[in-house]
Design a protein around this motif. Structure first.
Motif, mmCIF file in Angstrom:
data_model
loop_
_atom_site.group_PDB
_atom_site.id
_atom_site.type_symbol
_atom_site.label_atom_id
_atom_site.label_comp_id
_atom_site.label_asym_id
_atom_site.label_seq_id
_atom_site.Cartn_x
_atom_site.Cartn_y
_atom_site.Cartn_z
ATOM 1 N N CYS A 39 0.805 -1.225 0.000
ATOM 2 C CA CYS A 39 0.000 0.000 0.000
ATOM 3 C C CYS A 39 0.838 1.276 0.000
ATOM 4 N N GLY A 40 2.152 1.158 0.220
ATOM 5 C CA GLY A 40 3.030 2.328 0.208
ATOM 6 C C GLY A 40 3.090 3.094 1.514
ATOM 7 N N PHE A 41 2.383 2.623 2.542
ATOM 8 C CA PHE A 41 2.391 3.299 3.843
ATOM 9 C C PHE A 41 3.783 3.193 4.467
ATOM 10 N N ALA A 42 4.289 4.296 4.977
ATOM 11 C CA ALA A 42 5.613 4.333 5.597
ATOM 12 C C ALA A 42 5.470 4.701 7.074
ATOM 13 N N LYS A 43 6.230 4.000 7.917
ATOM 14 C CA LYS A 43 6.155 4.235 9.359
ATOM 15 C C LYS A 43 7.549 4.156 9.968
ATOM 16 N N HIS A 44 7.826 5.091 10.868
ATOM 17 C CA HIS A 44 9.094 5.108 11.603
ATOM 18 C C HIS A 44 9.079 3.995 12.643
ATOM 19 N N GLU A 45 10.134 3.209 12.664
ATOM 20 C CA GLU A 45 10.263 2.119 13.641
ATOM 21 C C GLU A 45 11.685 2.118 14.195
ATOM 22 N N ILE A 46 11.822 1.580 15.388
ATOM 23 C CA ILE A 46 13.127 1.368 16.016
ATOM 24 C C ILE A 46 13.478 -0.099 15.833
ATOM 25 N N MET A 47 14.654 -0.366 15.283
ATOM 26 C CA MET A 47 15.061 -1.750 15.027
ATOM 27 C C MET A 47 15.576 -2.417 16.299
ATOM 28 N N PRO A 48 15.273 -3.695 16.477
ATOM 29 C CA PRO A 48 15.840 -4.429 17.617
ATOM 30 C C PRO A 48 17.338 -4.626 17.394
ATOM 31 N N THR A 49 18.090 -4.629 18.470
ATOM 32 C CA THR A 49 19.539 -4.810 18.351
ATOM 33 C C THR A 49 19.965 -6.239 18.642
ATOM 34 N N ASP A 50 19.060 -7.029 19.243
ATOM 35 C CA ASP A 50 19.447 -8.364 19.690
ATOM 36 C C ASP A 50 18.867 -9.493 18.833
ATOM 37 N N SER A 51 18.107 -9.149 17.779
ATOM 38 C CA SER A 51 17.546 -10.182 16.922
ATOM 39 C C SER A 51 17.099 -9.566 15.604
ATOM 40 N N CYS A 52 16.915 -10.425 14.613
ATOM 41 C CA CYS A 52 16.366 -9.984 13.333
ATOM 42 C C CYS A 52 14.844 -10.046 13.419
ATOM 43 N N GLN A 53 14.174 -9.130 12.749
ATOM 44 C CA GLN A 53 12.712 -9.119 12.753
ATOM 45 C C GLN A 53 12.240 -9.715 11.431
ATOM 46 N N PHE A 54 11.670 -10.915 11.510
ATOM 47 C CA PHE A 54 11.263 -11.653 10.319
ATOM 48 C C PHE A 54 9.887 -11.258 9.815
#
Length: 71
Positions: free
Chosen positions: A15-30
């Motif tokens: 849909c093209g929606f963009a959102k600011h997120e904070i990435m985890p430092t201790d794991s990958c987000q699948f």
């Protein structure tokens, strides 16, 4: 070595929606659910996480050149 960036803008390919997120430092987000269209995002083939596939910044392990999830 440069500082690791934890802020990323995830953009939904549906849909093209963009959102600011904070990435985890201790794991990958699948998985990531778009808050606009509720599509469940998964990494593209060859990418380790949704941030590497759809984010404005690659995930912390890739930035740090450690590889996916420290591997």
């Amino acid at each position: 070595m440069s500082a690791i960036i934890l802020d990323s803008i995830l953009t939904c390919p549906h849909c093209g929606f963009a959102k600011h997120e904070i990435m985890p430092t201790d794991s990958c987000q699948f998985f990531y659910e778009c808050s606009q269209c509720n599509s469940l995002l998964r990494p593209k083939q060859g990418d380790c996480c949704v941030f590497c596939s759809f984010g404005s910044v690659k995930c912390p392990p890739i930035q740090d050149q450690r590889g996916c999830c420290g591997g």
